[in-house]
Scaffold this active site. Structure first.
Site, PDB file in Angstrom:
ATOM      1  N   GLY A  80     -11.149-124.151  -0.027  1.00 16.27           N
ATOM      2  CA  GLY A  80     -12.567-123.846   0.129  1.00 16.27           C
ATOM      3  C   GLY A  80     -12.854-122.362   0.196  1.00 16.27           C
ATOM      4  O   GLY A  80     -11.959-121.523   0.341  1.00 16.27           O
ATOM      5  N   GLY A 121      -6.828-123.608   4.418  1.00 15.22           N
ATOM      6  CA  GLY A 121      -7.031-124.794   3.609  1.00 15.22           C
ATOM      7  C   GLY A 121      -7.834-124.479   2.369  1.00 15.22           C
ATOM      8  O   GLY A 121      -8.040-123.325   1.990  1.00 15.22           O
ATOM      9  N   GLU A 148      -0.084-124.378   2.928  1.00 10.56           N
ATOM     10  CA  GLU A 148       0.080-125.389   1.881  1.00 10.56           C
ATOM     11  C   GLU A 148      -0.381-124.859   0.535  1.00 10.56           C
ATOM     12  O   GLU A 148       0.114-125.257  -0.508  1.00 10.56           O
ATOM     13  CB  GLU A 148      -0.723-126.641   2.231  1.00 10.56           C
ATOM     14  CG  GLU A 148      -2.223-126.427   2.202  1.00 10.56           C
ATOM     15  CD  GLU A 148      -2.993-127.590   2.762  1.00 10.56           C
ATOM     16  OE1 GLU A 148      -3.866-128.097   2.052  1.00 10.56           O
ATOM     17  OE2 GLU A 148      -2.727-127.987   3.902  1.00 10.56           O
TER      18      GLU A 148
END
Length: 476
Positions: free
Chosen positions: A252, A250, A273
């Site tokens: 970060g 994800g 993603e």
């Protein structure tokens, strides 16, 4: 905008719409953006192009590295000059700059974001902008089912090739669906836009107005990693990521740190993603081959990418990378077919029963759902039974304006906090103090495991709070 300009596109899409509703994702995009006969785009300046936008219209803005900043700036100037009112801006996830969120544009523009980034956070908190809670995988459905009808789409494109095809570059995600359903499209043809393969190819005849540009793509700065983040990355890399695994990360620093620790792994695959520079490092050292993947074997699959110029050079004209519609990349039934799916995501807060808050700090909206649940669930139901859904975070955090460290593992979530990943979805929680495995455990056992990975300074407090909440002592 003249209504006659909209009619051809409306008729073009009407014949295809029933087919679009038959399923929620597409291995090949449902409305191929093939060459259109007897239609050519008009070339204009940015200021001239945005004059087509009127009051009360809904305007989509591509996000991430591909955000068409020249068009956005021109739109803001046009809004003031023309005295526009009630223009709704639909933001794609992750906007680097969003000048339309400035208080001076209140009443002119009303932004709505699918994922709150720093550029819109203050406007949402002050009631001048909206956020739409939604899984990344389902954003295209809003456009394809006509739940959000788009009057205009502002996008970035690579220059047309000799056949007239442009590319959406590093930002396909939900932009492909927006382009397929918007009534009027303004494309910023950026000479520095990388040309990518996958779902991002759009023939220039589908664009109504083209604007020439030569500007660098938005980059994210490199941030130094704390010892705590590095230890979390080591724990995940050494204990949870196996050779041949298919990786999702994800947004970060922490997911990127995990990738840095995987250089000695073999035959890793990427189906995610989004990705950044850390993936390039793993390709160059040979750790990523994508050879074991079941879906698009041999290719990195992602819906968007954001990082440095090095990343954009890497994806440019690279057949090793497929940039795809997020309704495909984030579909659980696709994700679960890959081997050893390892989903690595972060959060803001976790309660002692395993409820994960990732989108808000109490009632203060901070980010969004993104693809966390898409991949957490996709890993959990992996067909090979070897998937690993991971939520990782440092055990403590110092909130803005505070002089002390708070525990991220808490007895109860803050009042008003949203649950993104439910206690039933959670499998692995990782902090710098260890790995808690919660799947199949009761509340008493979950509290025990989470207290073990909390910061030592907060464990006694959490144990007392757990007893008060559960009416029994946490235990294995």
């Amino acid at each position: 905008m003249n209504i006659l300009q909209k009619i051809p596109r409306m008729f073009l899409k009407a014949s295809k719409r029933s087919a679009c509703l038959s399923r929620s994702f597409y291995i090949y995009s449902p409305e191929p953006l093939h060459p259109l006969l007897d239609k050519e785009p008009t070339w204009k300046t940015a200021d001239q192009a945005v004059e087509a936008i009127g009051s009360g219209e809904r305007v989509y803005v591509q996000g991430g590295a591909a955000s068409p900043q020249l068009l956005v700036d021109a739109l803001c100037a046009h809004g003031e000059k023309a005295g526009l009112k009630d223009v709704e801006i639909i933001e794609a996830p992750i906007q680097a700059k969003a000048p339309y969120t400035h208080p001076k544009y209140e009443g002119i523009f009303r932004p709505s974001s699918f994922f709150i980034s720093a550029s819109i956070r203050k406007a949402v908190a002050e009631g001048r902008a909206d956020t739409i809670p939604i899984f990344l995988s389902e954003i295209p459905l809003l456009f394809r089912r006509r739940l959000l009808n788009l009057d205009v789409a502002l996008i970035s494109l690579s220059p047309p090739d000799r056949h007239g095809f442009c590319s959406l570059g590093p930002g396909v995600d939900c932009t492909r669906a927006a382009v397929q359903n918007a009534q009027f499209i303004i494309g910023l043809v950026n000479k520095q836009m990388p040309r990518t393969f996958g779902d991002g190819l759009v023939h220039s005849t589908h664009i109504d107005v083209l604007v020439e540009a030569d500007e660098p793509l938005a980059e994210i700065p490199t941030i130094s990693l704390s010892p705590e983040i590095l230890e979390i990355a080591r724990l995940i890399a050494d204990n949870l990521v196996e050779d041949g695994a298919t990786i999702q990360t994800g947004v970060g620093n922490l997911p990127g740190a995990v990738l840095h620790k995987l250089q000695n792994h073999k035959d890793l695959g990427i189906h995610t993603e989004m990705f950044s520079d850390s993936v390039v490092d793993l390709v160059e050292c040979g750790a990523i081959t994508n050879a074991k993947k079941a879906i698009q074997t041999g290719k990195i699959v992602s819906s968007f990418a954001i990082g440095s110029k090095r990343l954009y050079d890497f994806i440019d004209d690279n057949s090793f990378v497929a940039m795809c519609d997020c309704s495909f990349t984030n579909n659980q039934s696709v994700i679960c077919q890959n081997p050893r799916v390892t989903a690595i995501n972060t959060c803001l807060e976790i309660d002692i029963t395993g409820q994960v808050c990732s989108d808000s700090l109490g009632t203060y909206m901070y980010s969004g759902f993104g693809g966390q649940i898409d991949f957490i669930r996709g890993a959990a139901v992996s067909l090979d039974g070897e998937g690993k859904p991971i939520i990782a975070c440092t055990s403590t955090v110092r909130r803005h304006g505070s002089d002390k460290e708070e525990s991220r593992i808490v007895s109860n979530l803050k009042p008003g906090a949203g649950v993104v990943t439910t206690r039933a979805h959670v499998h692995y929680i990782v902090t710098e103090h260890g790995i808690a495995y919660l799947f199949g455990k009761n509340l008493r056992q979950r509290a025990y495991e989470l207290i073990k990975v909390a910061h030592p300074d907060h464990r006694e407090m959490l144990e007392k709070a757990a007893y008060e909440r559960l009416k029994c002592m946490p235990s294995p």
